[in-house]
Each structure stands twice: as C-alpha cells, then as structure tokens.
Design an enzyme around this catalytic site. Structure first.
Site, PDB file in Angstrom:
ATOM      1  N   GLY A   1       0.902  -1.309   0.027  1.00  0.00           N
ATOM      2  CA  GLY A   1       0.149   0.127  -0.275  1.00  0.00           C
ATOM      3  C   GLY A   1       0.804   1.236  -0.182  1.00  0.00           C
TER       4      GLY A   1
ATOM      5  N   ASN B   1       0.088  -0.181  12.703  1.00  0.00           N
ATOM      6  CA  ASN B   1      -0.518   0.217  13.844  1.00  0.00           C
ATOM      7  C   ASN B   1      -1.509  -0.591  14.176  1.00  0.00           C
ATOM      8  OD1 ASN B   1       0.812   2.580  14.831  1.00  0.00           O
ATOM      9  ND2 ASN B   1       0.044   3.663  12.756  1.00  0.00           N
TER      10      ASN B   1
ATOM     11  N   ARG C   1      -6.013   4.785  16.871  1.00  0.00           N
ATOM     12  CA  ARG C   1      -5.105   3.591  16.286  1.00  0.00           C
ATOM     13  C   ARG C   1      -5.665   2.393  17.155  1.00  0.00           C
ATOM     14  NH1 ARG C   1      -1.105   7.508  17.008  1.00  0.00           N
ATOM     15  NH2 ARG C   1       0.060   7.846  15.170  1.00  0.00           N
TER      16      ARG C   1
ATOM     17  N   ARG D   1      -5.899   3.812   9.324  1.00  0.00           N
ATOM     18  CA  ARG D   1      -6.664   4.509  10.103  1.00  0.00           C
ATOM     19  C   ARG D   1      -7.508   5.478   9.273  1.00  0.00           C
ATOM     20  NH1 ARG D   1      -5.081   8.080  14.960  1.00  0.00           N
ATOM     21  NH2 ARG D   1      -3.004   8.356  13.736  1.00  0.00           N
TER      22      ARG D   1
ATOM     23  N   ASP E   1       1.552  -8.543  -1.019  1.00  0.00           N
ATOM     24  CA  ASP E   1       0.267  -8.126  -0.751  1.00  0.00           C
ATOM     25  C   ASP E   1      -0.560  -9.117  -1.014  1.00  0.00           C
ATOM     26  OD1 ASP E   1      -0.563  -4.981  -0.040  1.00  0.00           O
ATOM     27  OD2 ASP E   1      -2.129  -6.438  -0.824  1.00  0.00           O
TER      28      ASP E   1
ATOM     29  N   GLY F   1       4.165   0.755   2.538  1.00  0.00           N
ATOM     30  CA  GLY F   1       5.031  -0.310   1.648  1.00  0.00           C
ATOM     31  C   GLY F   1       5.411   0.229   0.378  1.00  0.00           C
TER      32      GLY F   1
ATOM     33  N   ASN G   1      -5.948  -5.589  12.620  1.00  0.00           N
ATOM     34  CA  ASN G   1      -4.370  -5.700  12.344  1.00  0.00           C
ATOM     35  C   ASN G   1      -3.825  -6.971  12.953  1.00  0.00           C
ATOM     36  OD1 ASN G   1      -4.962  -3.908  10.149  1.00  0.00           O
ATOM     37  ND2 ASN G   1      -3.990  -2.200  11.447  1.00  0.00           N
TER      38      ASN G   1
ATOM     39  N   ARG H   1       8.533  14.538  13.247  1.00  0.00           N
ATOM     40  CA  ARG H   1       7.543  15.560  13.518  1.00  0.00           C
ATOM     41  C   ARG H   1       7.863  16.583  14.566  1.00  0.00           C
ATOM     42  NH1 ARG H   1       2.749  10.783  12.906  1.00  0.00           N
ATOM     43  NH2 ARG H   1       2.647  11.007  10.716  1.00  0.00           N
TER      44      ARG H   1
ATOM     45  N   HIS I   1       3.418   4.682  20.630  1.00  0.00           N
ATOM     46  CA  HIS I   1       3.100   5.445  19.351  1.00  0.00           C
ATOM     47  C   HIS I   1       1.525   5.833  19.534  1.00  0.00           C
ATOM     48  CE1 HIS I   1       3.575   6.995  15.579  1.00  0.00           C
ATOM     49  NE2 HIS I   1       2.962   6.088  14.979  1.00  0.00           N
TER      50      HIS I   1
ATOM     51  N   VAL J   1       5.947  -1.776  11.186  1.00  0.00           N
ATOM     52  CA  VAL J   1       5.339  -0.594  10.969  1.00  0.00           C
ATOM     53  C   VAL J   1       3.723  -0.539  11.194  1.00  0.00           C
ATOM     54  CG1 VAL J   1       5.040   1.459   9.265  1.00  0.00           C
ATOM     55  CG2 VAL J   1       7.132  -0.164   9.258  1.00  0.00           C
TER      56      VAL J   1
HETATM   57  N1  APR Z   1      -1.034  -9.599   4.100  1.00  0.00           N
HETATM   58  C1  APR Z   1      -0.332  -8.590   3.037  1.00  0.00           C
HETATM   59  N2  APR Z   1      -0.724  -7.520   2.893  1.00  0.00           N
HETATM   60  C2  APR Z   1      -2.236  -7.110   3.546  1.00  0.00           C
HETATM   61  C3  APR Z   1      -2.903  -8.143   4.233  1.00  0.00           C
HETATM   62  C4  APR Z   1      -2.123  -9.260   4.477  1.00  0.00           C
HETATM   63  N3  APR Z   1      -2.698 -10.286   5.211  1.00  0.00           N
HETATM   64  N4  APR Z   1      -4.025  -7.188   4.591  1.00  0.00           N
HETATM   65  C5  APR Z   1      -3.938  -6.360   4.123  1.00  0.00           C
HETATM   66  N5  APR Z   1      -2.799  -6.024   3.328  1.00  0.00           N
HETATM   67  C6  APR Z   1      -2.503  -4.829   2.497  1.00  0.00           C
HETATM   68  C7  APR Z   1      -3.603  -4.298   1.849  1.00  0.00           C
HETATM   69  O1  APR Z   1      -3.907  -5.023   0.445  1.00  0.00           O
HETATM   70  C8  APR Z   1      -2.965  -2.809   1.356  1.00  0.00           C
HETATM   71  O2  APR Z   1      -2.079  -2.938   0.081  1.00  0.00           O
HETATM   72  O3  APR Z   1      -1.713  -4.035   3.217  1.00  0.00           O
HETATM   73  C9  APR Z   1      -1.718  -2.737   2.412  1.00  0.00           C
HETATM   74  C10 APR Z   1      -1.948  -1.600   3.485  1.00  0.00           C
HETATM   75  O4  APR Z   1      -1.696  -0.660   2.586  1.00  0.00           O
HETATM   76  P1  APR Z   1      -2.600   0.972   2.914  1.00  0.00           P
HETATM   77  O5  APR Z   1      -4.118   0.477   2.802  1.00  0.00           O
HETATM   78  O6  APR Z   1      -2.386   1.803   1.686  1.00  0.00           O
HETATM   79  O7  APR Z   1      -2.045   1.497   4.277  1.00  0.00           O
HETATM   80  P2  APR Z   1      -0.810   2.160   4.517  1.00  0.00           P
HETATM   81  O8  APR Z   1      -0.982   3.832   4.315  1.00  0.00           O
HETATM   82  O9  APR Z   1       0.304   1.885   3.795  1.00  0.00           O
HETATM   83  O10 APR Z   1      -0.702   1.890   6.118  1.00  0.00           O
HETATM   84  C11 APR Z   1      -0.227   0.571   6.308  1.00  0.00           C
HETATM   85  O11 APR Z   1       1.040   1.310   8.300  1.00  0.00           O
HETATM   86  O12 APR Z   1       1.382   3.343   9.167  1.00  0.00           O
HETATM   87  C12 APR Z   1       0.594   2.256   9.353  1.00  0.00           C
HETATM   88  O13 APR Z   1      -1.387   3.004  10.394  1.00  0.00           O
HETATM   89  C13 APR Z   1      -0.766   2.504   8.832  1.00  0.00           C
HETATM   90  O14 APR Z   1      -1.185   0.103  10.022  1.00  0.00           O
HETATM   91  C14 APR Z   1      -1.284   1.065   8.890  1.00  0.00           C
HETATM   92  C15 APR Z   1       0.185   0.427   7.799  1.00  0.00           C
END
Ligand code: APR
Length: 310
Positions: free
Chosen positions: A11, A120, A88, A82, A33, A14, A95, A151, A175, A118
């Site tokens: 995401g 949350n 969180r 979030r 992913d 990542g 999560n 920050r 955090h 990383v």
């Molecule tokens: N295995 C692999 N990937 C997964 C799984 C899983 N079981 N479940 C969800 N994902 C993937 C989603 O498909 C998505 O691509 O995790 C990714 C999360 O990406 P975003 O929704 O863009 O979230 P992001 O902003 O990257 O934040 C991810 O980091 O800072 C923390 O609070 C934030 O917990 C959150 C994490």
C-alpha cells in the site's frame, strides 16, 4: 552477496518503503500483498524507474512468501489504515490477524531476518510479531520514534525558522497520543529548547507532535501518513543493513528498563546488523517517568486484549 528486503503490504507505506530502498540502492526488494496484481504491478513500475532514477536493484512483487526467502530485513506494513475518527486502537484486532499471518509466513522463509514492524497500533503489533516469530528480542523492532521525533523536529524548526538538520528531539513511550516528547533533552545545535521557546509554545508543539498522525488523517480523509513513515522506516532499515549502529528512538521489548517489564515501548536504541544492539536508559525526572508509565499502561491494555484472544 546482495542484500534483500521484503516489504509486506504494498500500500502507501509499503510502496514508498520499496521506493526508498531502491533509491538508496540498499537491497533488492520483494513486495508482498494479498491483493492480486498490486505488488506485481507496483514492483514492475518501480523497477522501470531504475533506468531514469539511476538505481540498479531488483524489485519484484508477489502474493505469496516463497520469493521472500532469505531476506535480511522484513518490513511489515500490511494492515488497514486509520480512517478519520478512528483511533489507532480501533485497528487492533483487525491488524492483529494481518500481522500474525505476515509474521508466520515471513519467518518461515527468512528465519534469520530482522523484523521491522510498522503496522498500527504499533507497540501492540510489535508484541504480536515478537510472540508469533519467537525471535530473540533484538530481532523485532518497531518504527514509531523516528517518525514522532521527525514530526517534533519539523515543528520546532518551523517555529524557530531554523534548519531541521540542527534540531535534535527525544520522544519516548508508545506510538499514540500518550507518547512522551522530552522537551528537556531536545535542543537546537546543543541549545536547550527551554532557552529558545516559552512554555506555552513548547506545550503546543508537544501536543501537535502527539496528535501528528491524526492531523494528517484529518487532511487526507481516506488514509494515514506515508511519506514520513516510510522515510523513518528506511532510516532504520539502512542502519541495520549497513550496520551503522545509529542511535534511534525505536519500539523495543523492555525487560525492566525504565521499570517496564515484558512490553514493547519506544526508547532510544542502537540499531545495527544484530537489530537492537543496545537499549539506552535515560535518567528521567519523576514527572517524565510517570508520563512514560502512563504511556506504557496504554500499550499494556492493548496487549492484554490481544493475549486474551490468542
Ligand atoms: N497480507 C499482506 N498484505 C495485506 C494483508 C495481509 N494479510 N492485509 C492487508 N494487506 C495490504 C492491503 O492490501 C494494502 O495494500 O496492506 C496494504 C496496506 O496499505 P494501505 O491501505 O495503503 O495502508 P498504509 O497507508 O500503507 O498503512 C499501512 O502502516 O502506518 C501504518 O497505520 C498504518 O497500519 C497502517 C499501515
């Protein structure tokens, strides 16, 4: 031998982690992913930036963990971000399942890796990764303090109109909004903050730091921060891969340090090839210690929820 970094979760956080690893040419990257096509597509897109950006690392994407085998570092960003109005802590159980699966699979294929968490709520997710991986405590580390201090440093630099490079800040604790920015130990080129700013201003900067994540969520509306979080993560990954032994505020498993037992909390650590190579104990004032304890208690509550459902 080329280094290898796996980033679980392709995401926002990542993908930016992968980009930063590539731009610094730290290692080959495997993005993993659950969504079919996304890690493959982003991996290929990042790979094709190489000739233009001038980096020469291999970036691939997968929906399974076999291609991640023998990674030096596994960064876990997978999870649900979030949403506005969501704390969180609301993310906890959703999560937990994600980080549990990611950890199980990652350590199966990379039994010698260092895990950088990383997702949350960060401190509780570190505890999850630690329990599931059964790794020694030095090999599980969480990203929070580097972001929180970044920050704080940003806000101090903007307030004083000085370079961020001259601002050093210390933040302890979980955090979340109970984190403990240590004004007493923060400075600008050695000049104590307390000599540069009045108490009301300092209090406002501390509060803004504590709510730094929520401030971004409020702007974005559909997600949480990712540029600074990925930058902070890769500072840690670089210190591990290059054995730089940077002293960084990270989420570490405490066994009596700061009077905290069996819990992941943010503290200054030395980060090198062995992961957390040392935990630094700062002598705290009574008030600072009480705030840290309060922050640790908040983490403990989340961990209790997880352990009761395990
Ligand atoms: N295995 C692999 N990937 C997964 C799984 C899983 N079981 N479940 C969800 N994902 C993937 C989603 O498909 C998505 O691509 O995790 C990714 C999360 O990406 P975003 O929704 O863009 O979230 P992001 O902003 O990257 O934040 C991810 O980091 O800072 C923390 O609070 C934030 O917990 C959150 C994490």
């Amino acid at each position: 031998m080329r280094k290898k970094v796996t980033v679980v979760g392709a995401g926002n956080v990542g993908a930016n982690c992968a980009l930063r690893v590539a731009e610094k040419e730290l290692a080959d990257v495997v993005l993993v992913d659950v969504v079919e096509g996304v890690p493959q597509g982003k991996g290929l897109d990042l790979l094709q930036s190489g000739p233009v950006q001038g980096y020469d690392v291999l970036i691939t994407g997968a929906n399974d963990y076999e291609p991640t085998a023998n990674s030096d570092v596994v960064v876990i960003t997978a999870g649900f971000p979030r949403k506005p109005g969501m704390s969180r802590d609301d993310l906890l159980m959703a999560n937990y399942e994600v980080v549990k699966t990611a950890t199980e699979q990652a350590v199966k294929y990379s039994p010698n890796c260092i895990l950088v968490v990383v997702t949350n709520p960060l401190d509780a997710m570190c505890q999850t990764a630690y329990l599931v991986s059964k790794f020694s405590k030095n090999r599980v580390v969480g990203m929070a303090g580097v972001l929180d201090t970044a920050r704080f440093r940003t806000f101090i630099a903007r307030e004083l109109n000085v370079s961020v490079e001259n601002v050093t800040a210390v933040v302890l604790g979980g955090h979340g909004d109970t984190m403990v920015p240590l004004v007493r130990l923060s400075n600008v080129s050695g000049i104590p903050l307390t000599e540069l700013l009045d108490k009301a201003t300092l209090d406002a900067l501390v509060t803004r730091t504590q709510n730094g994540g929520a401030e971004i969520v409020k702007h974005l509306k559909t997600g949480s921060a990712y540029y600074a979080p990925s930058a902070a993560t890769i500072e840690m990954v670089e210190s591990i891969l290059k054995d730089k032994k940077k002293v960084l505020p990270c989420c570490a498993y405490l066994e009596g340090e700061y009077g905290i037992h069996g819990l992941f909390v943010g503290v200054p650590v030395k980060l090198g090839a062995m992961g957390i190579e040392q935990i630094y104990q700062i002598k705290l004032s009574g008030e600072e210690q009480a705030l840290l304890q309060k922050s640790a208690d908040a983490v403990k509550e989340l961990v209790a929820v997880i352990t009761s459902k395990r």
